[in-house]
Design an enzyme around this catalytic site. Structure first.
Site, PDB file in Angstrom:
ATOM      1  CG  ASP A 205      -2.304   0.644   0.867  1.00 12.91           C
ATOM      2  OD1 ASP A 205      -2.301   1.760   0.307  1.00 12.91           O
ATOM      3  OD2 ASP A 205      -3.357   0.050   1.173  1.00 12.91           O
ATOM      4  N   GLY A 231       4.623   1.617  -1.740  1.00 14.16           N
ATOM      5  CA  GLY A 231       4.873   2.117  -3.086  1.00 14.16           C
ATOM      6  C   GLY A 231       3.591   2.598  -3.730  1.00 14.16           C
ATOM      7  CG  ASP A 232       1.876   5.272  -7.342  1.00 17.17           C
ATOM      8  OD1 ASP A 232       0.856   4.598  -7.607  1.00 17.17           O
ATOM      9  OD2 ASP A 232       2.034   6.437  -7.762  1.00 17.17           O
ATOM     10  CG  PHE A 233      -1.732   0.460  -6.798  1.00 18.79           C
ATOM     11  CD1 PHE A 233      -2.291   1.452  -7.576  1.00 18.79           C
ATOM     12  CD2 PHE A 233      -2.412   0.074  -5.635  1.00 18.79           C
ATOM     13  CE1 PHE A 233      -3.479   2.066  -7.230  1.00 18.79           C
ATOM     14  CE2 PHE A 233      -3.603   0.684  -5.280  1.00 18.79           C
ATOM     15  CZ  PHE A 233      -4.145   1.680  -6.074  1.00 18.79           C
ATOM     16  CG  HIS A 251     -14.647   0.542  -5.881  1.00 17.50           C
ATOM     17  ND1 HIS A 251     -15.755   0.729  -5.081  1.00 17.50           N
ATOM     18  CD2 HIS A 251     -13.573   0.734  -5.069  1.00 17.50           C
ATOM     19  CE1 HIS A 251     -15.377   1.021  -3.851  1.00 17.50           C
ATOM     20  NE2 HIS A 251     -14.063   1.029  -3.814  1.00 17.50           N
TER      21      HIS A 251
END
Length: 341
Positions: A205, A231-233, A251
């Site tokens: 996350d 991190g940044d997905f 969503h």
């Protein structure tokens, strides 16, 4: 004359109930934030005593409790004395099906203020977080740690609600490593790992979320089996898992961003990797469900959307996945399984 007709609610009265629905939402949010349900045990307590316990004005709290008692959240056992009902039990912090943090989150500024600009969102098709908050929603949470804590805990509430059903309808026994992508404090991942003692987990996350997740993982006694990664997905998803689990993540995003995230999952998974999404699905016949209101919440807060089964099939195909099945559960959520194609 039909005997039932005299009890029929006139359309204008019914519409007034819809219009004032947000008054009830805020009342529920207030008693959740104050922890009123946590102060109520098996015996009723007077509103004055409750007000002292939670730090509220006695008359004001009584009026809120009276409103919610009229709707079945509390029971007024005697004048000014209140007890919990089964509905109100869900606002207890320790209830198995607690939605206390969800109630706080949905009525706190991060979600509430953008809803006040819904008409602008409907006119433009854009989310209103930046206009209402001065920044995007997840940036707001990064700068407001107390509210972010309630949000992460709310996601935990929903994970707890979904966990038993996920394990009932989906077999994880052959999975070696599960990556919970956007998994907050890992409530859903912990349930999967407890049910599969040989499996390992990766909790992934944003940095400010992972910074507060270690305690929750340690409390579940899973620190040795669960790697915490931040991190940044949208940039990358950790390698090393044979199944990616995403609950109420897809969503949050429009089709372009959702496909970008899913393509990162596709790249990180091995050739036989599986993807499992826990999401609401819009009924194809538009019968009433929790998905339509949540769809509006996604529109106004972050530009995301709920989707039909056919829309999920197309979205997953655009990211290189083959949707294999959508499994209904006894909660508002479906378990959507996809494989790398």
């Amino acid at each position: 004359m039909d005997a039932g007709a005299e009890h029929e609610v006139p359309p204008a009265t019914a519409m007034m109930g819809l219009i004032t629905g947000y008054w009830v939402s805020q009342a529920v949010g207030v008693v959740a934030l104050l922890g009123v349900a946590d102060q109520l045990g098996e015996a009723p307590r007077g509103s004055d005593e409750l007000a002292r316990a939670v730090g509220a004005d006695p008359q004001a709290l009584y009026r809120v409790l009276r409103l919610l008692a009229s709707l079945g959240v509390f029971a007024e056992a005697a004048p000014g004395s209140f007890a919990l009902t089964p509905l109100g039990e869900t606002l207890r912090s320790d209830a198995p099906d607690s939605v206390r943090n969800f109630a706080i989150t949905e009525t706190a500024p991060g979600h509430w203020l953008p809803w006040g600009r819904l008409q602008e969102s409907v006119r433009s098709g854009r989310p209103m977080a930046r206009e209402a908050l001065g920044m995007e929603l997840f940036d707001w949470y990064a700068q407001n740690p107390e509210e972010a804590g309630f949000f992460s805990a709310a996601m935990g509430n929903l994970s707890t609600l979904a966990a038993s059903e996920l394990l009932r309808v989906y077999d994880f026994s052959a999975v070696r490593t599960v990556a919970d992508v956007g998994g907050a404090h890992g409530v859903l991942l912990a349930a999967v790992l407890r049910a599969n003692p040989a499996a390992r987990g990766i909790l992934f996350d944003l940095p400010h979320v992972i910074a507060t997740a270690g305690g929750a993982v340690a409390e579940e006694e899973l620190s040795q089996r669960c790697e915490l990664v931040s991190g940044d997905f949208f940039e990358a998803v950790p390698d090393g898992a044979d199944l990616h689990l995403l609950k109420l993540v897809v969503h949050n995003w429009d089709d372009a961003d959702a496909a970008r995230l899913l393509r990162n999952c596709h790249r990180a998974l091995g050739p036989n990797g599986k993807l499992v999404l826990v999401e609401m699905i819009l009924p194809s016949d538009n019968r009433p469900s929790e998905a339509q209101p949540m769809d509006m919440n996604m529109l106004v807060n972050c530009g995301g959307r709920e989707r039909t089964e056919a829309e999920y099939r197309r979205l997953l195909a655009a990211a290189g996945f083959r949707m294999e099945r959508a499994i209904p559960t006894q909660t508002p959520f479906y378990v959507i399984e996809a494989a790398r194609s």
